[in-house]
Design a protein around this motif. Structure first.
Motif, PDB file in Angstrom:
ATOM      1  N   SER A  86      49.323  48.204 -37.792  1.00  0.00           N
ATOM      2  CA  SER A  86      49.935  47.346 -36.643  1.00  0.00           C
ATOM      3  C   SER A  86      49.133  46.182 -35.847  1.00  0.00           C
ATOM      4  O   SER A  86      49.555  45.359 -35.648  1.00  0.00           O
ATOM      5  N   LYS A  87      47.746  46.659 -35.734  1.00  0.00           N
ATOM      6  CA  LYS A  87      46.574  45.825 -35.123  1.00  0.00           C
ATOM      7  C   LYS A  87      45.761  44.929 -35.957  1.00  0.00           C
ATOM      8  O   LYS A  87      44.960  44.112 -35.520  1.00  0.00           O
ATOM      9  N   ASN A  88      46.228  45.052 -37.425  1.00  0.00           N
ATOM     10  CA  ASN A  88      45.480  44.187 -38.404  1.00  0.00           C
ATOM     11  C   ASN A  88      44.002  44.253 -37.862  1.00  0.00           C
ATOM     12  O   ASN A  88      43.285  43.203 -38.054  1.00  0.00           O
ATOM     13  N   MET A  89      43.517  45.690 -37.851  1.00  0.00           N
ATOM     14  CA  MET A  89      42.195  45.499 -37.535  1.00  0.00           C
ATOM     15  C   MET A  89      40.997  45.327 -38.635  1.00  0.00           C
ATOM     16  O   MET A  89      41.408  45.499 -39.861  1.00  0.00           O
ATOM     17  N   LYS A  90      39.991  44.948 -38.147  1.00  0.00           N
ATOM     18  CA  LYS A  90      38.858  44.698 -38.999  1.00  0.00           C
ATOM     19  C   LYS A  90      37.474  45.279 -38.422  1.00  0.00           C
ATOM     20  O   LYS A  90      37.475  46.040 -37.358  1.00  0.00           O
ATOM     21  N   CYS A  91      36.374  45.492 -38.998  1.00  0.00           N
ATOM     22  CA  CYS A  91      35.474  46.209 -38.504  1.00  0.00           C
ATOM     23  C   CYS A  91      34.827  45.563 -37.515  1.00  0.00           C
ATOM     24  O   CYS A  91      34.557  44.295 -37.230  1.00  0.00           O
ATOM     25  N   GLU A  92      34.685  46.168 -36.300  1.00  0.00           N
ATOM     26  CA  GLU A  92      34.177  45.779 -35.058  1.00  0.00           C
ATOM     27  C   GLU A  92      32.658  45.137 -35.169  1.00  0.00           C
ATOM     28  O   GLU A  92      32.318  44.322 -34.695  1.00  0.00           O
ATOM     29  N   LYS A  93      31.940  45.753 -35.923  1.00  0.00           N
ATOM     30  CA  LYS A  93      30.433  45.108 -36.041  1.00  0.00           C
ATOM     31  C   LYS A  93      30.503  43.531 -36.791  1.00  0.00           C
ATOM     32  O   LYS A  93      29.652  42.722 -36.377  1.00  0.00           O
ATOM     33  N   CYS A  94      31.106  43.789 -38.049  1.00  0.00           N
ATOM     34  CA  CYS A  94      31.267  42.512 -38.687  1.00  0.00           C
ATOM     35  C   CYS A  94      31.976  41.264 -37.858  1.00  0.00           C
ATOM     36  O   CYS A  94      31.536  40.114 -38.002  1.00  0.00           O
ATOM     37  N   GLN A  95      32.944  41.768 -37.016  1.00  0.00           N
ATOM     38  CA  GLN A  95      33.493  40.643 -36.283  1.00  0.00           C
ATOM     39  C   GLN A  95      32.621  40.351 -35.016  1.00  0.00           C
ATOM     40  O   GLN A  95      32.616  39.069 -34.888  1.00  0.00           O
ATOM     41  N   TYR A  96      31.678  41.017 -34.595  1.00  0.00           N
ATOM     42  CA  TYR A  96      30.833  40.836 -33.680  1.00  0.00           C
ATOM     43  C   TYR A  96      29.802  39.784 -34.283  1.00  0.00           C
ATOM     44  O   TYR A  96      29.604  38.723 -33.869  1.00  0.00           O
ATOM     45  N   VAL A  97      29.458  40.178 -35.406  1.00  0.00           N
ATOM     46  CA  VAL A  97      28.495  39.389 -36.163  1.00  0.00           C
ATOM     47  C   VAL A  97      28.789  37.953 -36.561  1.00  0.00           C
ATOM     48  O   VAL A  97      28.426  36.887 -36.327  1.00  0.00           O
ATOM     49  N   ASP A  98      30.112  37.889 -37.207  1.00  0.00           N
ATOM     50  CA  ASP A  98      30.811  36.586 -37.490  1.00  0.00           C
ATOM     51  C   ASP A  98      31.106  35.835 -36.217  1.00  0.00           C
ATOM     52  O   ASP A  98      31.225  34.544 -36.428  1.00  0.00           O
ATOM     53  N   ALA A  99      31.304  36.537 -35.129  1.00  0.00           N
ATOM     54  CA  ALA A  99      31.743  35.686 -33.843  1.00  0.00           C
ATOM     55  C   ALA A  99      30.220  34.789 -33.169  1.00  0.00           C
ATOM     56  O   ALA A  99      30.463  33.922 -32.364  1.00  0.00           O
ATOM     57  N   GLN A 100      29.232  35.495 -33.780  1.00  0.00           N
ATOM     58  CA  GLN A 100      27.842  34.734 -32.987  1.00  0.00           C
ATOM     59  C   GLN A 100      27.523  33.499 -33.286  1.00  0.00           C
ATOM     60  O   GLN A 100      27.387  32.830 -32.433  1.00  0.00           O
ATOM     61  N   PRO A 101      27.825  32.966 -34.442  1.00  0.00           N
ATOM     62  CA  PRO A 101      27.647  31.659 -34.486  1.00  0.00           C
ATOM     63  C   PRO A 101      28.655  30.527 -33.826  1.00  0.00           C
ATOM     64  O   PRO A 101      28.330  29.766 -33.129  1.00  0.00           O
ATOM     65  N   LYS A 102      29.810  31.029 -33.646  1.00  0.00           N
ATOM     66  CA  LYS A 102      30.842  30.526 -32.634  1.00  0.00           C
ATOM     67  C   LYS A 102      30.420  30.522 -31.530  1.00  0.00           C
ATOM     68  O   LYS A 102      30.550  29.420 -30.473  1.00  0.00           O
ATOM     69  N   LYS A 103      30.008  31.684 -30.878  1.00  0.00           N
ATOM     70  CA  LYS A 103      29.418  31.813 -29.438  1.00  0.00           C
ATOM     71  C   LYS A 103      28.189  30.906 -29.148  1.00  0.00           C
ATOM     72  O   LYS A 103      28.214  30.138 -28.259  1.00  0.00           O
ATOM     73  N   LEU A 104      27.271  30.799 -30.099  1.00  0.00           N
ATOM     74  CA  LEU A 104      26.077  30.049 -30.031  1.00  0.00           C
ATOM     75  C   LEU A 104      26.535  28.687 -29.843  1.00  0.00           C
ATOM     76  O   LEU A 104      25.939  27.623 -29.457  1.00  0.00           O
ATOM     77  N   GLU A 105      27.563  28.236 -31.116  1.00  0.00           N
ATOM     78  CA  GLU A 105      28.051  26.759 -30.694  1.00  0.00           C
ATOM     79  C   GLU A 105      28.510  26.373 -29.485  1.00  0.00           C
ATOM     80  O   GLU A 105      28.590  25.346 -28.947  1.00  0.00           O
ATOM     81  N   MET A 106      29.539  27.412 -29.064  1.00  0.00           N
ATOM     82  CA  MET A 106      30.128  27.006 -27.507  1.00  0.00           C
ATOM     83  C   MET A 106      28.925  27.233 -26.508  1.00  0.00           C
ATOM     84  O   MET A 106      29.198  26.226 -25.792  1.00  0.00           O
ATOM     85  N   LYS A 107      27.996  27.777 -26.542  1.00  0.00           N
ATOM     86  CA  LYS A 107      26.905  27.634 -25.709  1.00  0.00           C
ATOM     87  C   LYS A 107      26.071  26.481 -25.829  1.00  0.00           C
ATOM     88  O   LYS A 107      25.989  25.722 -24.524  1.00  0.00           O
TER      89      LYS A 107
END
Length: 184
Positions: A57-78
Motif C-alpha cells: 500500500s505505501k510502495n515502501m523502499k529501503c529507508e537506508k537506501c532512500q536516505y543515501v539516495d537523497a543526500q546528493p539532492k540535499k547537498l544540491e539544495m543546500k
C-alpha cells in the motif's frame, strides 16, 4: 489439494517478484499480509521487518537506501540556498566577513558587514526569508522615524520654562537643558 499448493506457489512467486521490484528479498516465511516478514535490501543488505500490506500500500523502499539516495539532492539544495544567500548579500552591498565557517544549513551563522560598515551575525534563514538586516542600521532608521521636529522640542521645553543647551538629535539621545528662570 494439488491445486491449493499450486495456488500457494503462484502467490509466493508474485510476492518474491513484488519484493524484488522494491529491491528486497524475502528472508523469512510469508504467511499473510498482516504478519511481519523479514526482508533484506538487495542494495545495502540491511534487514527490515515490515508487513506485506505496508509494502504494497505505501510502495515502501529501503529507508537506508532512500536516505543515501537523497543526500546528493540535499547537498544540491543546500548549495542553491547558500548561493541565493550570497547573491542577496551582494545585491544589497553586504559583505560576508567570516571565511572559516562551513555552511551546514539555513541556520549556520556568518559574520556580515552592512553597507554602513556595521558587523553583525546572521544566517541564511534570517537574511533571505525573514529579511532581517543590520540591527544598528535598523535602530538608526527607527530613531530617525521617531525623531521630533526642532520646533516641537522647543514648544515642549518653553511650556516647562526650559531651553536646550546644544542640539537635539533624537528621542533616545540625552540632552542638556537650562532653566530659563535661573539660568542653571
Amino acid at each position: 489439494m494439488g491445486s491449493q499448493s499450486e495456488l500457494q506457489r503462484k502467490s509466493d512467486e508474485s510476492i518474491i517478484k513484488l519484493l524484488a521490484d522494491r529491491d528486497f528479498k524475502l528472508t523469512s516465511v510469508y504467511t499473510n499480509d498482516k504478519n511481519l516478514i523479514e526482508i533484506q535490501c538487495i542494495k545495502c543488505e540491511t534487514y527490515n521487518y515490515k508487513t506485506m500490506g505496508n509494502l504494497i500500500s505505501k510502495n515502501m523502499k529501503c529507508e537506508k537506501c532512500q536516505y543515501v539516495d537523497a543526500q546528493p539532492k540535499k547537498l544540491e539544495m543546500k548549495s542553491k540556498l547558500f548561493q541565493k544567500f550570497c547573491k542577496e548579500l551582494e545585491e544589497e552591498n553586504y559583505k560576508m566577513t567570516s571565511t572559516d565557517v562551513q555552511y551546514v544549513d539555513n541556520t549556520t551563522k556568518f559574520k556580515v558587514t552592512c553597507p554602513q560598515n556595521h558587523t553583525f551575525e546572521t544566517n541564511q534563514c534570517n537574511f533571505t526569508i525573514s529579511k532581517r538586516r543590520c540591527k544598528q542600521c535598523d535602530l538608526i532608521k527607527k530613531s530617525e522615524k521617531n525623531r521630533l521636529s526642532d520646533e516641537d522640542v522647543n514648544v515642549t521645553l518653553d511650556k516647562r520654562s526650559l531651553k536646550l543647551n546644544g542640539n537635539y538629535v533624537n528621542a533616545k539621545t540625552p540632552i542638556d537643558l537650562i532653566c530659563k528662570q535661573c539660568d542653571n
